[in-house]
Design a protein around this motif. Structure first.
Motif, short mmCIF file in Angstrom:
data_model
loop_
_atom_site.label_atom_id
_atom_site.label_comp_id
_atom_site.label_asym_id
_atom_site.label_seq_id
_atom_site.Cartn_x
_atom_site.Cartn_y
_atom_site.Cartn_z
N LYS A 68 47.04 19.03 65.78
CA LYS A 68 46.01 19.65 64.96
C LYS A 68 45.07 18.60 64.37
O LYS A 68 43.84 18.80 64.34
N LEU A 69 45.62 17.50 63.91
CA LEU A 69 44.79 16.45 63.32
C LEU A 69 43.85 15.86 64.38
O LEU A 69 42.68 15.58 64.10
N ALA A 70 44.35 15.72 65.61
CA ALA A 70 43.51 15.20 66.68
C ALA A 70 42.32 16.12 66.94
O ALA A 70 41.21 15.66 67.22
N GLN A 71 42.54 17.44 66.81
CA GLN A 71 41.44 18.38 67.02
C GLN A 71 40.41 18.28 65.90
O GLN A 71 39.20 18.41 66.14
N GLU A 72 40.88 18.03 64.69
CA GLU A 72 39.96 17.83 63.57
C GLU A 72 39.10 16.60 63.79
O GLU A 72 37.90 16.60 63.54
N VAL A 73 39.72 15.53 64.26
CA VAL A 73 38.98 14.30 64.52
C VAL A 73 37.97 14.53 65.64
O VAL A 73 36.82 14.09 65.56
N THR A 74 38.38 15.23 66.69
CA THR A 74 37.47 15.53 67.80
C THR A 74 36.26 16.31 67.31
O THR A 74 35.12 15.99 67.67
N ALA A 75 36.50 17.33 66.47
CA ALA A 75 35.39 18.13 65.95
C ALA A 75 34.45 17.28 65.11
O ALA A 75 33.23 17.42 65.18
N ALA A 76 35.02 16.37 64.32
CA ALA A 76 34.19 15.50 63.48
C ALA A 76 33.37 14.55 64.33
O ALA A 76 32.19 14.30 64.06
N LEU A 77 33.97 14.00 65.38
CA LEU A 77 33.24 13.08 66.26
C LEU A 77 32.09 13.79 66.96
O LEU A 77 31.00 13.23 67.11
N ARG A 78 32.34 15.02 67.39
CA ARG A 78 31.28 15.75 68.07
C ARG A 78 30.16 16.14 67.12
O ARG A 78 29.01 16.29 67.52
N GLY A 79 30.51 16.30 65.84
CA GLY A 79 29.50 16.63 64.86
C GLY A 79 28.89 15.41 64.20
O GLY A 79 28.10 15.54 63.27
N GLY A 80 29.28 14.22 64.65
CA GLY A 80 28.78 12.99 64.06
C GLY A 80 29.32 12.73 62.68
O GLY A 80 28.70 12.04 61.87
N ASP A 81 30.50 13.29 62.39
CA ASP A 81 31.08 13.18 61.05
C ASP A 81 32.16 12.10 61.01
O ASP A 81 33.15 12.19 61.73
N HIS A 82 31.95 11.08 60.22
CA HIS A 82 32.97 10.06 59.98
C HIS A 82 33.34 10.13 58.49
O HIS A 82 33.21 9.16 57.74
N SER A 83 33.75 11.30 58.05
CA SER A 83 33.91 11.59 56.64
C SER A 83 35.03 10.77 56.01
O SER A 83 35.97 10.35 56.69
N PRO A 84 34.94 10.55 54.71
CA PRO A 84 36.01 9.84 54.01
C PRO A 84 37.37 10.52 54.16
O PRO A 84 38.39 9.85 54.25
#
Length: 376
Positions: free
Chosen positions: A304-320
């Motif tokens: 699940k965490l890997a999917q969250e990271v994938t979604a963030a990368l696709r959205g250009g999100d490198h959030s804290p």
């Protein structure tokens, strides 16, 4: 229908008086009419005409149907005018197609060629409106039957996954083997059905750690597909592959919940209206086995965490928050949101509870990361 059935239909339609030696029909005041050809296929009636009748001749021979065959539905449409066909006889309208639009399209195409479609289960005589009513009712029933079959088929596929049996090609770290404990699938008209299969680790023992490594690179290092491909390609002995690592293969593995030990069905919709294309279904529509049914490469939480990271990368999100998650993973900890008030959120980090502003400022995120890295 068989040939005797077809002859009976012609007798009913054309006031049959006699048959000549060649099998032609001698009707009152009419010329001799003969069956010009026999067209039938066994592919799904839910397919459009151009995708039916494409099975190899050996398959049709194995069926041993006692009716000659000169082609399938598309062959009939293509050759009707050239063969000077005047009527096309079928048992009923849903034998042309399960989809009402398809059967109407076929009838319309034949009508433009001055070819009349005749169905054996329709009464003769009466009014045109009555004949049309009977035909449309039959086509509607075919469409309803189509929906019922799809529902039953989907239900069967869901049970297949829930029981732990594999759909499709096995993912990279696995192979599919016959489940000896599954019920005998028996036979159908095409012969013995395919046995049910389950996933087991691949014979190459390097594949499990390789798959685990590429998932970690996404989950903890936040690397994109191309960067992961370069790392895997640089170590062919450590990360073996039959051909070569590609971005699509890496992204597909990271997104595959089977790596978490579960069987999952209905992740993609194959029927999108465009040939060769598919789309992802919402995760709420996926059918999961209720518990792990084969050896897992990663835990469900890690997946699940890997999917969250994938979604963030696709959205250009490198959030804290993602950086906090990554730091927690490196320490073997988890960060779970307990509650939120809009302005603040409460997280469980390992055995500790922390309250932070939302969204998390960079300075707070860095403090949490340093605090975890200093934890022993």
């Amino acid at each position: 229908p068989d040939q005797d059935h077809l002859l009976a239909v012609v007798e009913h339609l054309y006031l049959l008086q006699d048959l000549d030696e060649s099998g032609g029909v001698v009707a009152a005041g009419l010329e001799v009419e003969e069956f010009a050809a026999y067209f039938w296929d066994v592919e799904s009636g839910m397919l459009p005409p151009e995708l039916r009748g494409l099975g190899p001749q050996a398959m049709y021979d194995a069926l041993d149907v006692p009716v000659p065959r000169d082609g399938g539905l598309q062959d009939l449409i293509d050759r009707a005018e050239l063969m000077n066909i005047t009527h096309v006889l079928a048992e009923r309208s849903d034998r042309v197609a399960r989809a009402m639009l398809t059967s109407l399209t076929v009838e319309h195409g034949l009508k433009k060629l001055s070819v009349e479609a005749v169905y054996a289960n329709e009464p003769t005589g009466g009014t045109e409106s009555g004949r049309l009513r009977v035909r449309l009712y039959g086509q509607a029933e075919g469409e309803i039957y189509r929906a019922v079959m799809l529902e039953q088929s989907t239900g069967g596929q869901i049970q297949h996954a829930v029981q732990g049996h594999n759909h499709g090609y096995p993912p990279y770290p696995y192979k599919a083997v016959i489940d000896e404990n599954a019920p005998d699938p028996g036979r159908n008209r095409f012969g013995r059905q395919q046995p049910k299969k389950k996933l087991v680790p691949h014979d190459d023992e390097r594949r499990f750690p390789a798959a685990r490594a590429l998932c970690r690179l996404r989950r903890e290092e936040h690397l994109k597909g191309g960067e992961i491909v370069r790392i895997l390609s640089a170590g062919p002995k450590k990360y073996p592959i039959e051909t070569e690592w590609t971005r699509n293969r890496v992204e597909g593995l990271i997104a595959n919940p089977k790596l978490a030990g579960h069987q999952v069905y209905n992740r993609k919709a194959a029927r999108t209206g465009r040939e060769g294309t598919s789309r992802w279904n919402p995760i709420s529509e996926w059918a999961w086995s209720p518990k792990p049914v084969h050896a897992a490469v990663v835990s469900l939480e890690e997946w699940k965490l890997a999917q969250e990271v994938t979604a963030a990368l696709r959205g250009g999100d490198h959030s804290p928050l993602l950086r906090v998650h990554a730091a927690a993973c490196r320490r073997g900890l988890t960060v779970t949101e307990i509650s939120t008030s809009g302005a603040h959120a409460v997280y469980q980090r390992g055995a500790r509870t922390v309250v932070v502003p939302t969204p998390i400022p960079d300075t707070v995120a860095q403090h949490l990361i340093e605090d975890m890295e200093g934890t022993r």
